[in-house]
Motif scaffolding. Structure first.
Motif, PDB file in Angstrom:
ATOM      1  N   SER A  30       0.826  -1.204   0.000  1.00 14.18           N
ATOM      2  CA  SER A  30       0.000   0.000   0.000  1.00 14.18           C
ATOM      3  C   SER A  30       0.861   1.255   0.000  1.00 14.18           C
ATOM      4  O   SER A  30       1.835   1.352   0.750  1.00 14.18           O
ATOM      5  N   SER A  31       0.485   2.205  -0.825  1.00 16.75           N
ATOM      6  CA  SER A  31       1.029   3.556  -0.705  1.00 16.75           C
ATOM      7  C   SER A  31       0.064   4.351   0.159  1.00 16.75           C
ATOM      8  O   SER A  31      -1.151   4.266  -0.017  1.00 16.75           O
ATOM      9  N   VAL A  32       0.585   5.074   1.106  1.00 16.96           N
ATOM     10  CA  VAL A  32      -0.246   5.817   2.049  1.00 16.96           C
ATOM     11  C   VAL A  32       0.040   7.298   1.887  1.00 16.96           C
ATOM     12  O   VAL A  32       1.197   7.722   1.910  1.00 16.96           O
ATOM     13  N   PHE A  33      -1.025   8.076   1.725  1.00 19.66           N
ATOM     14  CA  PHE A  33      -0.899   9.514   1.488  1.00 19.66           C
ATOM     15  C   PHE A  33      -1.614  10.280   2.595  1.00 19.66           C
ATOM     16  O   PHE A  33      -2.799  10.044   2.863  1.00 19.66           O
ATOM     17  N   VAL A  34      -0.898  11.171   3.237  1.00 17.39           N
ATOM     18  CA  VAL A  34      -1.475  12.048   4.262  1.00 17.39           C
ATOM     19  C   VAL A  34      -1.773  13.386   3.612  1.00 17.39           C
ATOM     20  O   VAL A  34      -0.864  14.029   3.073  1.00 17.39           O
ATOM     21  N   ILE A  35      -3.031  13.792   3.639  1.00 17.41           N
ATOM     22  CA  ILE A  35      -3.387  15.071   3.019  1.00 17.41           C
ATOM     23  C   ILE A  35      -4.065  15.989   4.029  1.00 17.41           C
ATOM     24  O   ILE A  35      -4.783  15.546   4.916  1.00 17.41           O
ATOM     25  N   GLN A  36      -3.784  17.264   3.896  1.00 19.36           N
ATOM     26  CA  GLN A  36      -4.487  18.313   4.628  1.00 19.36           C
ATOM     27  C   GLN A  36      -4.911  19.374   3.628  1.00 19.36           C
ATOM     28  O   GLN A  36      -4.366  19.438   2.513  1.00 19.36           O
ATOM     29  N   ALA A  37      -5.857  20.188   4.001  1.00 21.32           N
ATOM     30  CA  ALA A  37      -6.387  21.189   3.076  1.00 21.32           C
ATOM     31  C   ALA A  37      -6.710  22.473   3.827  1.00 21.32           C
ATOM     32  O   ALA A  37      -7.295  22.447   4.909  1.00 21.32           O
ATOM     33  N   VAL A  57     -14.449  18.274   1.120  1.00 17.56           N
ATOM     34  CA  VAL A  57     -14.934  16.991   0.616  1.00 17.56           C
ATOM     35  C   VAL A  57     -14.460  16.765  -0.819  1.00 17.56           C
ATOM     36  O   VAL A  57     -14.109  15.649  -1.198  1.00 17.56           O
ATOM     37  N   GLN A  58     -14.410  17.838  -1.599  1.00 14.84           N
ATOM     38  CA  GLN A  58     -13.917  17.734  -2.976  1.00 14.84           C
ATOM     39  C   GLN A  58     -12.448  17.298  -2.982  1.00 14.84           C
ATOM     40  O   GLN A  58     -12.045  16.459  -3.801  1.00 14.84           O
ATOM     41  N   ALA A  59     -11.657  17.849  -2.071  1.00 14.49           N
ATOM     42  CA  ALA A  59     -10.236  17.495  -1.992  1.00 14.49           C
ATOM     43  C   ALA A  59     -10.058  16.024  -1.637  1.00 14.49           C
ATOM     44  O   ALA A  59      -9.200  15.328  -2.205  1.00 14.49           O
ATOM     45  N   ILE A  60     -10.858  15.541  -0.695  1.00 14.01           N
ATOM     46  CA  ILE A  60     -10.800  14.123  -0.317  1.00 14.01           C
ATOM     47  C   ILE A  60     -11.225  13.247  -1.493  1.00 14.01           C
ATOM     48  O   ILE A  60     -10.587  12.232  -1.805  1.00 14.01           O
ATOM     49  N   HIS A  61     -12.296  13.662  -2.158  1.00 11.95           N
ATOM     50  CA  HIS A  61     -12.804  12.933  -3.331  1.00 11.95           C
ATOM     51  C   HIS A  61     -11.730  12.830  -4.408  1.00 11.95           C
ATOM     52  O   HIS A  61     -11.459  11.746  -4.959  1.00 11.95           O
ATOM     53  N   ASP A  62     -11.095  13.946  -4.719  1.00 17.80           N
ATOM     54  CA  ASP A  62     -10.102  13.964  -5.794  1.00 17.80           C
ATOM     55  C   ASP A  62      -8.884  13.104  -5.452  1.00 17.80           C
ATOM     56  O   ASP A  62      -8.343  12.399  -6.316  1.00 17.80           O
ATOM     57  N   ALA A  63      -8.461  13.164  -4.203  1.00 13.48           N
ATOM     58  CA  ALA A  63      -7.304  12.360  -3.783  1.00 13.48           C
ATOM     59  C   ALA A  63      -7.605  10.870  -3.886  1.00 13.48           C
ATOM     60  O   ALA A  63      -6.771  10.075  -4.336  1.00 13.48           O
ATOM     61  N   LEU A  64      -8.813  10.497  -3.492  1.00 15.54           N
ATOM     62  CA  LEU A  64      -9.198   9.088  -3.536  1.00 15.54           C
ATOM     63  C   LEU A  64      -9.351   8.599  -4.971  1.00 15.54           C
ATOM     64  O   LEU A  64      -8.938   7.484  -5.313  1.00 15.54           O
ATOM     65  N   GLU A  65      -9.934   9.435  -5.823  1.00 15.12           N
ATOM     66  CA  GLU A  65     -10.145   9.052  -7.216  1.00 15.12           C
ATOM     67  C   GLU A  65      -8.823   8.870  -7.956  1.00 15.12           C
ATOM     68  O   GLU A  65      -8.710   8.044  -8.858  1.00 15.12           O
ATOM     69  N   SER A  66      -7.813   9.638  -7.567  1.00 18.77           N
ATOM     70  CA  SER A  66      -6.523   9.556  -8.254  1.00 18.77           C
ATOM     71  C   SER A  66      -5.608   8.480  -7.672  1.00 18.77           C
ATOM     72  O   SER A  66      -4.569   8.165  -8.265  1.00 18.77           O
ATOM     73  N   ALA A  67      -5.975   7.929  -6.528  1.00 13.04           N
ATOM     74  CA  ALA A  67      -5.143   6.909  -5.894  1.00 13.04           C
ATOM     75  C   ALA A  67      -5.288   5.567  -6.604  1.00 13.04           C
ATOM     76  O   ALA A  67      -6.345   5.248  -7.157  1.00 13.04           O
ATOM     77  N   GLN A  95     -17.491   4.969  -3.959  1.00  8.09           N
ATOM     78  CA  GLN A  95     -18.929   5.183  -4.111  1.00  8.09           C
ATOM     79  C   GLN A  95     -19.483   5.989  -2.941  1.00  8.09           C
ATOM     80  O   GLN A  95     -20.300   6.898  -3.126  1.00  8.09           O
ATOM     81  N   LEU A  96     -19.023   5.679  -1.728  1.00  8.03           N
ATOM     82  CA  LEU A  96     -19.487   6.401  -0.546  1.00  8.03           C
ATOM     83  C   LEU A  96     -19.053   7.857  -0.592  1.00  8.03           C
ATOM     84  O   LEU A  96     -19.845   8.766  -0.302  1.00  8.03           O
ATOM     85  N   VAL A  97     -17.800   8.115  -0.957  1.00 13.02           N
ATOM     86  CA  VAL A  97     -17.293   9.491  -0.998  1.00 13.02           C
ATOM     87  C   VAL A  97     -17.970  10.286  -2.108  1.00 13.02           C
ATOM     88  O   VAL A  97     -18.232  11.489  -1.955  1.00 13.02           O
ATOM     89  N   ARG A  98     -18.278   9.657  -3.221  1.00 19.38           N
ATOM     90  CA  ARG A  98     -19.032  10.346  -4.281  1.00 19.38           C
ATOM     91  C   ARG A  98     -20.405  10.773  -3.775  1.00 19.38           C
ATOM     92  O   ARG A  98     -20.869  11.883  -4.058  1.00 19.38           O
ATOM     93  N   LYS A  99     -21.036   9.878  -3.014  1.00 22.70           N
ATOM     94  CA  LYS A  99     -22.344  10.206  -2.433  1.00 22.70           C
ATOM     95  C   LYS A  99     -22.201  11.318  -1.394  1.00 22.70           C
ATOM     96  O   LYS A  99     -23.052  12.217  -1.304  1.00 22.70           O
ATOM     97  N   TRP A 100     -21.128  11.278  -0.629  1.00 25.71           N
ATOM     98  CA  TRP A 100     -20.863  12.325   0.358  1.00 25.71           C
ATOM     99  C   TRP A 100     -20.723  13.679  -0.328  1.00 25.71           C
ATOM    100  O   TRP A 100     -21.328  14.673   0.108  1.00 25.71           O
ATOM    101  N   LEU A 101     -19.953  13.736  -1.394  1.00 25.49           N
ATOM    102  CA  LEU A 101     -19.773  14.993  -2.125  1.00 25.49           C
ATOM    103  C   LEU A 101     -21.102  15.479  -2.699  1.00 25.49           C
ATOM    104  O   LEU A 101     -21.399  16.686  -2.668  1.00 25.49           O
ATOM    105  N   GLU A 102     -21.895  14.572  -3.202  1.00 31.64           N
ATOM    106  CA  GLU A 102     -23.211  14.929  -3.734  1.00 31.64           C
ATOM    107  C   GLU A 102     -24.093  15.551  -2.659  1.00 31.64           C
ATOM    108  O   GLU A 102     -24.778  16.557  -2.891  1.00 31.64           O
ATOM    109  N   GLU A 103     -24.063  14.949  -1.458  1.00 32.98           N
ATOM    110  CA  GLU A 103     -24.861  15.492  -0.346  1.00 32.98           C
ATOM    111  C   GLU A 103     -24.338  16.850   0.091  1.00 32.98           C
ATOM    112  O   GLU A 103     -25.118  17.774   0.376  1.00 32.98           O
ATOM    113  N   GLN A 104     -23.020  17.015   0.133  1.00 32.94           N
ATOM    114  CA  GLN A 104     -22.426  18.268   0.600  1.00 32.94           C
ATOM    115  C   GLN A 104     -22.708  19.414  -0.367  1.00 32.94           C
ATOM    116  O   GLN A 104     -22.779  20.581   0.041  1.00 32.94           O
TER     117      GLN A 104
END
Length: 353
Positions: free
Chosen positions: A112-119, A162-172, A236-245
């Motif tokens: 696993s590659s592990v990425f720590v992100i802050q925004a 939430v967008q930042a988390i979404h983008d990081a996950l989608e690119s991982a 899928q969960l994070v996409r739904k989270w972004l949609e709700e936000q």
């Protein structure tokens, strides 16, 4: 007779010697592992111990055994001292940014590659600079990759988060992990691997492998510290989270905004068609949290691929939103109290009033 009895005791000590090295192996470099493995296959050590014990008189048996004991403990100590990376601590941090986790404990593995992100926006990142430096240093000593994502100083900061988390996950890549930390959160544990040591591997209710890890109190899911595995279900969960936000909802622009939107996504995911969005119709953040608590009580939240750690866990992930039941001394992460006072006076950066 006594000499042979002591030989048996020393032999047991020698037999357990590799397992003692295994304790340190979780933190050690490959060199330490190779050293321990080579020691395990050195029969001359056994012969040396046997000769020393057989040569002892009854009168000097205590001294002889003491010397033998020191021999092996000295070997263990020497092995660790020659490999200082095995003493995984923040102050003795490695600085590699390969992103590769070195452990096979917890939910991570050695692939696993592990990425720590802050925004944060520029001004707020400057205010939190000292805390972010702590997180960078921790990421270095665990061989995680650290990244600070820049947010706009205008607009809804929660949606941007939430967008930042979404983008990081989608690119991982598949099976990689994202560790998201709010800008005011910092790593406070004494050792580099304290987080990995306390993380669960399976959800309590479903027994599925953890892919979404966070802290939960009686009434909410705290989003200040999140661990997300790059998998289909988590995305899928994070996409739904972004949609709700992104919904035009005034309660999603301050305070616990992103927690409320995540809870909506979780309820929809867990309860399916039986959940009609009743909580989101309430006009108060506290009422929405209570509504979430009613729909999914705390003891049932660690299910499917979600591993939600309670406040009263022996080693808490963090203690934000918890009451007295959380051990703040042992908590791995902490929200900075000075930042809370700043927010109370000035509001959150980018917050819509």
């Amino acid at each position: 007779m006594i000499s042979w009895y002591l030989l048996v005791l020393v032999h047991r000590h020698l037999t357990l010697f590799p397992s003692r090295i295994m304790v340190a192996q979780a933190q050690a470099s490959k060199n330490l592992h190779d050293t321990a493995r080579s020691l395990r296959h050195q029969p001359h050590l056994v012969k040396a111990v046997a000769s020393k014990v057989r040569g002892c008189s009854l009168r000097g048996i205590t001294i002889c055994f003491f010397i033998t004991f020191v021999l092996f403990n000295g070997t263990t100590r020497m092995t660790l001292e020659e490999n200082p990376q095995s003493k995984a601590s923040i102050n003795g941090a490695r600085t590699s940014n390969s992103g590769k986790g070195r452990r096979i404990a917890g939910p991570f593995d050695d692939t696993s590659s592990v990425f720590v992100i802050q925004a944060a926006d520029g001004a707020y990142a400057e205010k939190m600079k000292s805390l972010m430096e702590i997180n960078k240093k921790w990421a270095g000593c665990t061989n995680y990759t650290y990244e600070l994502k820049t947010l706009s100083s205008t607009g809804n900061v929660y949606s941007q988060k939430v967008q930042a988390i979404h983008d990081a996950l989608e690119s991982a890549k598949e099976n990689d992990w994202i560790i998201y930390l709010d800008a005011d959160v910092f790593y406070k544990a004494d050792s580099c691997d304290a987080l990995e040591n306390m993380l669960p591997t399976e959800s309590k209710s479903s027994g599925q492998l953890c892919e979404f890890i966070s802290m939960t109190s009686s009434h909410t899911i705290n989003t200040g510290v999140l661990l997300l595995k790059s998998s289909h279900a988590t995305k899928q969960l994070v996409r739904k989270w972004l949609e709700e936000q992104r919904k035009p909802d005034k309660l999603l622009s301050f305070g616990a905004a992103d927690q409320l939107s995540l809870q909506e996504a979780v309820m929809g995911n867990v309860l399916g068609a039986s959940y009609t969005g009743r909580c989101s119709n309430l006009n108060d953040q506290s009422k929405r949290n209570y509504c979430f608590q009613q729909h999914i009580p705390e003891e049932y939240r660690s299910l499917q691929n979600m591993c939600l750690i309670p406040c009263n866990d022996k080693v808490p992930l963090q203690c934000q939103d918890c009451n007295g039941e959380c051990n703040r001394t042992l908590a791995v992460f902490k929200h900075d109290s000075k930042r809370e006072r700043y927010v109370a006076k000035h509001g959150y950066p980018g917050e819509s009033n």
